[in-house]
Design a protein around this motif. Structure first.
Motif: not given
Lengths: 124, 259
Positions: B27-35, B114-117, B121-122
Motif C-alpha cells: 500500500g505505498m500508493w493509491t492509484y498504482l497497484k502493487t504486484v 514474478s516477485d519484485p524482490v 522485475i515483479g
C-alpha cells in the motif's frame, strides 16, 4: 464484433504504449543483490561437516519466506541490523500478523536463527 | 444493484471471511497497484475516498467525492481476488445541488507472475469487471514493480473499455468509450511502517474509440503508514495541464483493515 476488431486495431496502432513497457522492463534488469539483507544459504552451511541437503532446503525456503512473504508489507530489513533480543520480539509479532503456514513459519525461524548465529560467530 | 445480487455478494464474503489476522499489503500508493498478493486465506477491507475539485470549465462550485468499499481475498500464493461492494459518489454543483449516485459493483482478479524482490522485475496481471445500472466496464492492467534496497518503483499500464448510459426502448449501455492510462510511482521506506513517495498519472480518454482526448497529467506525493493490522495511504495529485471539465486536484485516501 466489428467494434471489437476496431478497438483492438486502435490499441495495436499505439506503439508508444509498447515503448513504455520496454523502458519499464529494462529498469527491471538492474536487479539488486539481497545478500546483504538476507545472507545466502551457502554462507550459513559453509562449515557443515556433513552435507545436509534437508537443512539446506529448509534454509532456502526460509530465506524465500523472508524475502518474498515479508516484503508484501515492507521492504526486507537486513537481518543482522537487529540484535538477537530484537528478533526475540520482532519474529513473534510478525508471525502473529502474517498468515504464514506452520511450515513457512518453521523455515523462517530456522533461517533467521541461522543468520543470527552466523553474525554471532563472526563477532565472537 | 439488485437485492439478490447484493445477497449473493454477502454470501461470498461470508464464505471467504475467516477469523485470521494478517498484515496489510504494501500500500505505498493509491492509484498504482502493487504486484504482491495476499497470502491464501487472508482478507482485507479497503475503504477508498477520493475528493476531486477545481474544475476548469465554469464557476459552478463543482466538487465530487468518490467512495469504494473493497474486500480483498488471498486465494493461492500468487492469486487474489476482490469484490467492490459499491462504487458510489457524491457530486455537487451550485446549479444542480448535491447528488448521490451508485455507480458500479465489481470483481477484481490479480495474478502475480514474478516477485519484485527476488526476480529481476515483479509482474502481475490484473482484471476488473464492473457493472451498474448505467455502466459496464472491463479493465485490464499490467503491473510492474521493482524493489531496490529501501526503494520501490512501480508502473501500471491500464486499458479500460466502458459502456454506459441507457437509450430508448430499454437499450442499455449504448455509449462505448475507452481509456488508456500510465501510472508511475516511486516510494522510499523510511522505517518499516512508514514510506514516502510520489505518483505520476497520464490518463488518455478514447471517446467512441474514434480518437483520443487530451491526455491528463497528474503528479503528487504519497504517504503511507502501516500499523498492526491496518494501514492508511494518501496521495495528493495536482493536474499538470488544464483540461476543460476535468478536475485539477485529486486527494485519495485508502484505509485498510485486515481480518
Amino acid at each position: 464484433m466489428v467494434d471489437l476488431i476496431l478497438q483492438c486495431r486502435w490499441i495495436l496502432e499505439r506503439r508508444a504504449v509498447m515503448g513504455l513497457l520496454a523502458v519499464n522492463l529494462s529498469l527491471g534488469c538492474a536487479a539488486t543483490s539481497w545478500d546483504r539483507v538476507a545472507p545466502p544459504v551457502e554462507m550459513l552451511v559453509l562449515g557443515d561437516a556433513v552435507d545436509d541437503s534437508e537443512r539446506k532446503a529448509a534454509l532456502e525456503r526460509g530465506r524465500m519466506v523472508y524475502l518474498v512473504d515479508c516484503s508484501k508489507c515492507h521492504v526486507p530489513e537486513p537481518i543482522l541490523a537487529y540484535s538477537v533480543q530484537d528478533w526475540g520480539h520482532i519474529l513473534p509479532e510478525m508471525i502473529e500478523e502474517t498468515s504464514l503456514t506452520a511450515e513457512k513459519e518453521a523455515d523462517l525461524r530456522r533461517y533467521v536463527e541461522s543468520v543470527l548465529q552466523l553474525g554471532a560467530d563472526a563477532a565472537g | 444493484m439488485s437485492l439478490p445480487l447484493f445477497i449473493r455478494l454477502l454470501v461470498i464474503l461470508a464464505v471467504f471471511t475467516v477469523s485470521r489476522t494478517g498484515l496489510a499489503d504494501q500500500g505505498m500508493w493509491t492509484y498504482l497497484k502493487t504486484v504482491n498478493v495476499h497470502a491464501p486465506g487472508e482478507m482485507e477491507y479497503e475503504q477508498y475516498v477520493t475528493a476531486k475539485w477545481d474544475y476548469d470549465d465554469d464557476d459552478d462550485g463543482k466538487y465530487r467525492f468518490d467512495f469504494r468499499h473493497e474486500f480483498e481475498f488471498g486465494i493461492t500464493d500468487n492469486f487474489q481476488m476482490a469484490v467492490y461492494l459499491a462504487d458510489w459518489r457524491v457530486k455537487h454543483s451550485d446549479s444542480s445541488g448535491t447528488i448521490t449516485e451508485f455507480r458500479t459493483s465489481a470483481l477484481e482478479f490479480k495474478y502475480k507472475f514474478s516477485d519484485p524482490v527476488t526476480d529481476p522485475i515483479g509482474f502481475a496481471g490484473y482484471g476488473e469487471f464492473k457493472i451498474g445500472s448505467e455502466k459496464f466496464a472491463l479493465e485490464g492492467k499490467a503491473l510492474f514493480q521493482k524493489t531496490i534496497d529501501r526503494w520501490n518503483f512501480g508502473y501500471n499500464f491500464v486499458l479500460e473499455a466502458e459502456w454506459e448510459d441507457n437509450g430508448a426502448n430499454g437499450a442499455r449501455y449504448v455509449n462505448s468509450k475507452g481509456k488508456i492510462a500510465n501510472y508511475l510511482g516511486i516510494a522510499y521506506q523510511v522505517v518499516p511502517s512508514f514510506s514516502v513517495g510520489a505518483e505520476i498519472l497520464a490518463i488518455t480518454p478514447i471517446p467512441d474509440w474514434a480518437g483520443t482526448d487530451t491526455t491528463r497529467f497528474y503528479a503528487g506525493p504519497a504517504l503511507s503508514y502501516r500499523g498492526r493490522g491496518w494501514h492508511i495511504t494518501t496521495t495528493f495529485e495536482v493536474g499538470l495541464n488544464r483540461v476543460p471539465g476535468v478536475e485539477r486536484f485529486q486527494l485519495r485516501t485508502i484505509f485498510g483493515i485486515d481480518f
